[in-house]
Design a protein around this motif. Sequence first.
Motif, PDB file in Angstrom:
ATOM      1  N   ARG A 689      -1.101 -28.476  52.369  1.00  0.00           N
ATOM      2  CA  ARG A 689      -0.009 -27.839  52.063  1.00  0.00           C
ATOM      3  C   ARG A 689      -0.065 -26.840  50.884  1.00  0.00           C
ATOM      4  O   ARG A 689      -0.473 -27.073  49.825  1.00  0.00           O
ATOM      5  N   ILE A 690       0.113 -25.534  51.193  1.00  0.00           N
ATOM      6  CA  ILE A 690       0.268 -24.508  50.282  1.00  0.00           C
ATOM      7  C   ILE A 690       1.540 -24.552  49.525  1.00  0.00           C
ATOM      8  O   ILE A 690       2.765 -24.469  50.328  1.00  0.00           O
ATOM      9  N   VAL A 691       1.661 -24.608  48.201  1.00  0.00           N
ATOM     10  CA  VAL A 691       2.833 -24.759  47.528  1.00  0.00           C
ATOM     11  C   VAL A 691       3.179 -23.599  46.589  1.00  0.00           C
ATOM     12  O   VAL A 691       4.398 -23.349  46.425  1.00  0.00           O
ATOM     13  N   SER A 692       2.346 -22.617  46.631  1.00  0.00           N
ATOM     14  CA  SER A 692       2.414 -21.226  45.788  1.00  0.00           C
ATOM     15  C   SER A 692       1.558 -20.354  46.015  1.00  0.00           C
ATOM     16  O   SER A 692       0.364 -20.697  46.207  1.00  0.00           O
ATOM     17  N   GLU A 693       1.799 -19.030  45.971  1.00  0.00           N
ATOM     18  CA  GLU A 693       0.914 -17.923  46.172  1.00  0.00           C
ATOM     19  C   GLU A 693       1.280 -16.895  45.315  1.00  0.00           C
ATOM     20  O   GLU A 693       2.626 -16.417  45.080  1.00  0.00           O
ATOM     21  N   GLY A 694       0.653 -16.139  44.307  1.00  0.00           N
ATOM     22  CA  GLY A 694       0.998 -15.256  43.583  1.00  0.00           C
ATOM     23  C   GLY A 694      -0.066 -14.482  42.916  1.00  0.00           C
ATOM     24  O   GLY A 694      -1.269 -14.643  43.143  1.00  0.00           O
ATOM     25  N   ALA A 695       0.221 -13.535  42.074  1.00  0.00           N
ATOM     26  CA  ALA A 695      -0.821 -12.624  41.475  1.00  0.00           C
ATOM     27  C   ALA A 695      -1.460 -13.226  40.020  1.00  0.00           C
ATOM     28  O   ALA A 695      -0.734 -13.850  39.451  1.00  0.00           O
ATOM     29  N   VAL A 696      -2.763 -13.085  39.749  1.00  0.00           N
ATOM     30  CA  VAL A 696      -3.618 -13.463  38.794  1.00  0.00           C
ATOM     31  C   VAL A 696      -3.919 -12.242  37.866  1.00  0.00           C
ATOM     32  O   VAL A 696      -3.637 -12.406  36.633  1.00  0.00           O
ATOM     33  N   SER A 697      -4.307 -11.227  38.548  1.00  0.00           N
ATOM     34  CA  SER A 697      -4.574 -10.140  37.868  1.00  0.00           C
ATOM     35  C   SER A 697      -4.614  -9.102  39.050  1.00  0.00           C
ATOM     36  O   SER A 697      -4.390  -9.380  40.198  1.00  0.00           O
ATOM     37  N   SER A 698      -4.838  -7.640  38.599  1.00  0.00           N
ATOM     38  CA  SER A 698      -5.053  -6.672  39.793  1.00  0.00           C
ATOM     39  C   SER A 698      -6.117  -7.024  40.702  1.00  0.00           C
ATOM     40  O   SER A 698      -7.097  -7.083  40.344  1.00  0.00           O
ATOM     41  N   GLY A 699      -5.533  -6.846  41.887  1.00  0.00           N
ATOM     42  CA  GLY A 699      -6.499  -7.343  43.017  1.00  0.00           C
ATOM     43  C   GLY A 699      -6.829  -8.590  43.195  1.00  0.00           C
ATOM     44  O   GLY A 699      -7.808  -9.140  44.065  1.00  0.00           O
ATOM     45  N   VAL A 700      -6.437  -9.354  42.505  1.00  0.00           N
ATOM     46  CA  VAL A 700      -6.825 -11.040  42.570  1.00  0.00           C
ATOM     47  C   VAL A 700      -5.605 -11.896  42.744  1.00  0.00           C
ATOM     48  O   VAL A 700      -4.513 -11.670  42.073  1.00  0.00           O
ATOM     49  N   ARG A 701      -5.440 -12.615  43.764  1.00  0.00           N
ATOM     50  CA  ARG A 701      -4.264 -13.550  44.145  1.00  0.00           C
ATOM     51  C   ARG A 701      -4.779 -14.854  44.006  1.00  0.00           C
ATOM     52  O   ARG A 701      -6.017 -15.174  43.878  1.00  0.00           O
ATOM     53  N   ARG A 702      -3.685 -15.831  43.834  1.00  0.00           N
ATOM     54  CA  ARG A 702      -3.933 -17.226  43.676  1.00  0.00           C
ATOM     55  C   ARG A 702      -3.042 -18.067  44.714  1.00  0.00           C
ATOM     56  O   ARG A 702      -2.095 -18.045  44.756  1.00  0.00           O
ATOM     57  N   ILE A 703      -3.736 -19.303  45.230  1.00  0.00           N
ATOM     58  CA  ILE A 703      -2.961 -20.041  46.144  1.00  0.00           C
ATOM     59  C   ILE A 703      -3.044 -21.502  45.484  1.00  0.00           C
ATOM     60  O   ILE A 703      -4.130 -21.820  44.942  1.00  0.00           O
ATOM     61  N   GLU A 704      -1.984 -21.848  45.410  1.00  0.00           N
ATOM     62  CA  GLU A 704      -2.079 -23.479  44.497  1.00  0.00           C
ATOM     63  C   GLU A 704      -1.723 -24.371  45.865  1.00  0.00           C
ATOM     64  O   GLU A 704      -0.695 -23.909  46.661  1.00  0.00           O
ATOM     65  N   ALA A 705      -2.309 -25.338  46.091  1.00  0.00           N
ATOM     66  CA  ALA A 705      -1.948 -26.341  47.240  1.00  0.00           C
ATOM     67  C   ALA A 705      -2.254 -27.929  46.926  1.00  0.00           C
ATOM     68  O   ALA A 705      -2.793 -28.246  45.990  1.00  0.00           O
ATOM     69  N   LEU A 706      -1.751 -28.617  47.759  1.00  0.00           N
ATOM     70  CA  LEU A 706      -1.991 -29.910  47.719  1.00  0.00           C
ATOM     71  C   LEU A 706      -2.449 -30.638  49.230  1.00  0.00           C
ATOM     72  O   LEU A 706      -2.391 -29.878  50.134  1.00  0.00           O
ATOM     73  N   THR A 707      -3.120 -31.769  48.898  1.00  0.00           N
ATOM     74  CA  THR A 707      -3.528 -32.318  50.079  1.00  0.00           C
ATOM     75  C   THR A 707      -3.436 -34.058  50.017  1.00  0.00           C
ATOM     76  O   THR A 707      -2.951 -34.617  48.944  1.00  0.00           O
ATOM     77  N   GLY A 708      -3.610 -34.605  51.360  1.00  0.00           N
ATOM     78  CA  GLY A 708      -3.343 -35.984  51.318  1.00  0.00           C
ATOM     79  C   GLY A 708      -2.207 -36.496  50.842  1.00  0.00           C
ATOM     80  O   GLY A 708      -1.079 -35.769  51.091  1.00  0.00           O
TER      81      GLY A 708
END
Length: 886
Positions: A689-708
């Motif tokens: 399950r993806i819980v968030s998506e956002g910017a880290v820096s110019s041209g770099v994104r971040r996905i935070e997720a959970l499993t199990g």
Amino acid sequence: MISTNDIRRSFLDYFASTDHAVVPSAPLVPYNDPTLMFVNAGMVPFKNSFTGLEAPPAPRASSSQKCVRAGGKHNDLDNVGYTARHHTFFEMLGNFSFGDYFKEQAIQHAWTLLTKEWGIAADKLTATVYHTDDEAFDLWRKISGLPEERIIRIATNDNFWSMGDTGPCGPCSEIFFDHGDHIFGGPPGSPDEDGDRFVEIWNLVFMQFDQDADGQRTALPSPSIDTGMGLERIAAVMQGVHDNYDTDTFKALTAASEGLTSTKAEGEQTASHRVIADHLRSTSFLLADGVLPSNEGRGYVLRRIMRRAMRHAHLLGAREPLMHRLVPALVAEMGQAYPELTRAQALIEDVLEREETQFRRTLSKGLRLLDEATGEMSEGGELDGETAFKLYDTYGFPYDLTEDALRARGMGVDKDGFDAAMERQKEAARAAWKGSGESASSGVWFDIAERDGSTEFTGYTSTSGEGRVVALVRDGAEVASASEGDEVLVLTNQTPFYGESGGQTGDRGYLSTPGGLRAEISDTSKPLGRLHVHSAKILEGSLSTGDVVHLEVDADRRDRIRANHSATHLVHAALRNRLGEHVTQKGSLVADDRLRFDFSHPKPLEPEDIAAIEAEVNAEIRANDPVGTSLMSPDDAVEAGALALFGEKYGDEVRVLSMGRKGSEGRNYSVELCGGTHVKATGDIGVFRIVSEGAVSSGVRRIEALTGEAARQWLVEREDALKSAASVIRAAPEEVPERIEALMAERKRLEKELAEAKKALAMGGGGSSEATADEEIAGVKFSGQVLDGLSPKDLRPLLDDAKKRLGSGIAAAVAVNDGKAAFAVAVTDDLTDRFDAVSLVRAGVEALGGKGGGGRPDMAQGGGPNGNDAEAAIAAVREALEAVSA
């Protein structure tokens, strides 16, 4: 002729019929004994049962145990192929009593099986006993009827066994088979005992003493039995041959290599075929038990065995890789008894083919250089150590192959010179490291690694095991011991604990000893990239260098980390499939409670992108395909389609993780280079399950997720919140969005009506806390109002209306909401040359605890945090008007 498989089966069946529990063979890696590289005897898996650390599987047991003797003090590698009975891999048949029966029954079982069940002639058998063991001597005479001259007393340690310098020990009784007077040799204890006529086939160990550090022996309260019989040796006896390599299993393997090389096992070629047959067994079983070739530890020994066989394949003229094509013959012979061979067949074949392909390039170049270096040498000559080291260091030609190749030509190698050159290289590396800018405290790890070598990581296949303490470090320096309350860094020769690297957090768990030590491991780090160092706090007891410890990883936490790590590989593939191949990993965090994945992408993901990526990952999870691992060079891995991280440093070999379903091109959904721990099958991840998506820096994104379980709990919490919201608004959960939309529309309508009512009331002269009627100050008309609940945006139209009403004058109004105040002042056009709305509003804003305010000379606005001082703001405008008029 009785087959080797039949002999193994009949041995186990006999002991099963005499109330022995038949125990499957343990893996070749002895996780319960860090002093051994491989299991080398049938009793090794039962060691802790004999010492009382673990409960035995049953009062009496029997097994056919896989064994390897290659590397360390138990090393038969160089003799294999040139003698009748040396092997790197062999099977040890054994029966064991854990305080149940003792000497009499052990001898009775051995004699019954050999002479009655298997029909071996008694006149071909000879027994030995320890010279002071009168009990065993008398029992042999009573049970077997052997004449006294064939029950031989032996005074050496050949007939006295011990587990170590201390611990269980006892006399032995060995059984020998006489192959006949046509073979040179004499009975045990005679001057000619080293001949091949009399061959030991079974050793019965009577474990009856406990030896202390001073060498004193006391009787054990529960004497035990440990026996071992080499299957290969007894097969030779029962198949009527003298040479183990003439038994059915080896003949089948040799026939396979003869067919593939078109050469007969005759003359000088005999040794090569024997080496290939023996080494095929050891390499295949080691691979099946999770050992992969590497440049250190068990992996190095495996590679050495492989390369020795591959060199002999080269000597036989094999033009293409040979070893992997022999695996089916081995599986046909031994796969039924050892199903792990069948399960791992594809892996074994793949690793052998890749290793031999790579090695052939090294071998060809190395042999050419070796020929050049020895061109002027004659038989009996010695290659200088510097040249041997250059072959190793520059061209990757291992020392043992140089030694082996020259031995066949009657030449040797200057080993001391080779070692000296190796030491000079280490000194140069140490000097370079000290000038590399690494922290001074890390220097201790460099010295330890040079002295003791790298940590062997056993955690790919296990979360517990034994290790020997190599070093203890506190405050950047080595210490000899640590005691209760101390916090210390612990390095062991092998460990199942993963050291933090590649984004994966280090393992936690516990460390203990039979002597009462208990330590908590809060983290595991990986200095120099090759040491696994445990951060430990001693809870009880003490710990010293050299201690053998039990290491227990927090397995539940490891499982969560593995699931999250494998999920990062799947999400990487899903991102590339959805967004394009420009997506590359830019960093990650793999913890036990969450995962974080950074990737290159120029813009935010749309909701439909997130939904599609999440769905794709979960589809691979539900497919529950097994996760595969292989070892290869970085270049070969990338050529095979594996994703490598840009900027990451890789060694000569990398682990390649393949997971997910195969596509039309036969390639798995995800193939990446990775040294971390992973699930066995994608289904072990559970849910993603993806819980968030956002910017880290110019041209770099971040996905935070959970499993199990963490993902499940997250979903449960949100479902509970939805149900709670549904209850409050008296709607079914599925009706909540529509109901909330309706409520929001209703609220907006009511807010609009309320604002209009407040505005109308204010314009009518009411609505203020203390409405101020129009007044005159120094000849200027003035209107000041304080209005509760009026929206700040309604101040301007309110003051426009006031200006119309006044005709000529100044109007001020304060709107108070939630304790804060918005303030505005309006000046009719005929007065702007005398009064500035901006100056007037700033006077009022200051009274409200604010700063500034702005606008035009005829209309200005500001605000402040002190709504309770609204009347003071109006008063401040009055004072300003009076000051200007004066």
